[in-house]
Design an enzyme around this catalytic site. Structure first.
Site, mmCIF file in Angstrom:
data_model
loop_
_atom_site.group_PDB
_atom_site.id
_atom_site.type_symbol
_atom_site.label_atom_id
_atom_site.label_comp_id
_atom_site.label_asym_id
_atom_site.label_seq_id
_atom_site.Cartn_x
_atom_site.Cartn_y
_atom_site.Cartn_z
ATOM 1 N N HIS A 180 0.866 -1.180 0.000
ATOM 2 C CA HIS A 180 0.000 0.000 0.000
ATOM 3 C C HIS A 180 0.899 1.224 0.000
ATOM 4 O O HIS A 180 2.125 1.092 -0.029
ATOM 5 C CB HIS A 180 -0.992 -0.025 1.156
ATOM 6 C CG HIS A 180 -0.379 0.074 2.533
ATOM 7 N ND1 HIS A 180 0.507 -0.849 3.017
ATOM 8 C CD2 HIS A 180 -0.534 0.984 3.519
ATOM 9 C CE1 HIS A 180 0.865 -0.512 4.249
ATOM 10 N NE2 HIS A 180 0.259 0.599 4.579
ATOM 11 N N ASP B 171 5.602 5.079 4.901
ATOM 12 C CA ASP B 171 6.689 4.214 5.380
ATOM 13 C C ASP B 171 6.837 2.962 4.499
ATOM 14 O O ASP B 171 7.675 2.108 4.789
ATOM 15 C CB ASP B 171 6.461 3.809 6.850
ATOM 16 C CG ASP B 171 5.104 3.182 7.096
ATOM 17 O OD1 ASP B 171 4.130 3.606 6.447
ATOM 18 O OD2 ASP B 171 5.019 2.268 7.939
ATOM 19 N N HIS B 172 6.066 2.853 3.407
ATOM 20 C CA HIS B 172 6.100 1.629 2.576
ATOM 21 C C HIS B 172 6.628 1.826 1.156
ATOM 22 O O HIS B 172 7.435 1.041 0.693
ATOM 23 C CB HIS B 172 4.700 1.000 2.513
ATOM 24 C CG HIS B 172 4.292 0.425 3.819
ATOM 25 N ND1 HIS B 172 4.369 -0.908 4.098
ATOM 26 C CD2 HIS B 172 3.872 1.028 4.951
ATOM 27 C CE1 HIS B 172 3.999 -1.116 5.352
ATOM 28 N NE2 HIS B 172 3.690 0.040 5.893
#
Ligand SMILES: [Zn+2]
Length: 288
Positions: free
Chosen positions: A75, A79-80
């Site tokens: 997603h 932070d991804h």
């Protein structure tokens, strides 16, 4: 956490899976974002993480010059996915995976928590597969934490990369309007039905080795939260902050905002089901 957290080191978890921890610990990320490398001869990178030079260097060292078939994102929280463009530039790999968020307004979904620059080369549909030498990853659509959330199943080993849908250290934040409690519960049910999953590798926290029991516990926890909310409404405690105070005794104050979003997610779900009604900021049980 039972593992210590060696930021930047590649840790082998099983023959096809390595994990590299990014240096972004916080009350929301536990020790930080865990990026996974899948494959041996050629690899896929799952959740490249924050766009930090040290993390990119650690990923490139772990990749060690092997061909990168794809950069996959579960997603688009910040932070991804933000390291995806830099990793793509460094390796030539396409960015494949979750959809970008379709925003039809500049409302709360256009939140600072989202990576609005995310631009995938290809969006995986539910059940769509991607393969390299000796590995096959299948996308498992799991909306709830975000509307665009995907898990990835490694068919050869029974591992499921769960992103933030199921985490190994804390319950997932479900923050409306993009986060949706009914979708999240349905996505937990979906994992319950996947008997082939042997272990979960979440983006935050330790691996989950009893996945079905763990997911049943998460669903039960949400049902308890819902029951608490209905009881508080019965006591005419009808605002989200007052509910958070009663429901989350001893919670880290930095997480009160997230708790409030999750309570709101429950209320919106109960409203959809005809159980509660809002009046401004005050919620009440719906009189039958
Ligand atoms: Zn997230």
């Amino acid at each position: 956490m039972t593992d210590d957290a060696p930021t930047g080191l590649a840790i082998a978890l099983e023959p096809l899976v390595m994990r590299v921890l990014a240096g972004n610990p916080s009350p929301y990320t536990a020790t930080g974002t865990q990026t996974y490398l899948v494959g041996t001869e050629d690899v896929a990178v799952i959740d490249p993480g924050p766009d930090e030079p040290a993390h990119l260097a650690a990923l490139l060292a772990a990749i060690g010059g092997r061909p990168v078939r794809a950069i996959l994102c579960t997603h688009t929280h910040r932070d991804h996915s933000p390291a995806a463009p830099a990793l793509k530039r460094a390796t030539g790999a396409p960015v494949i995976g979750c959809a970008p968020l379709a925003l039809d307004d500049s409302g709360p979904r256009a939140d600072a928590a989202f990576d609005m620059a995310y631009a995938p080369d290809h969006v995986l549909a539910d059940g769509e597969q991607l393969a390299g030498q000796g590995w096959t990853l299948t996308a498992v659509a799991t909306p709830g934490h975000t509307s665009n959330h995907l898990c990835f199943a490694l068919e050869e080993s029974g591992a499921l990369f769960t992103g933030d849908h199921v985490m190994g250290w804390s319950t997932t934040v479900v923050a409306p309007p993009d986060g949706n409690m009914a979708d999240y519960m349905a996505s937990l049910d979906k994992l319950m039905g996947r008997v082939q999953d042997r272990i979960y590798y979440p983006a935050h926290g330790d691996p989950v080795e009893n996945p079905h029991r763990f997911v049943r516990g998460l669903a039960g926890h949400r049902k308890q939260r819902e029951g608490q909310i209905l009881r508080l409404l019965g006591e005419r405690i009808g605002t989200v902050p007052a509910m958070v105070e009663r429901m989350y005794v001893g919670l880290d104050p930095r997480l009160h905002g997230a708790a409030a979003r999750s309570v709101l997610a429950h209320l919106l779900d109960l409203e959809t089901r005809g159980r509660v009604v809002p009046s401004g900021d005050v919620w009440a049980l719906r009189q039958q």
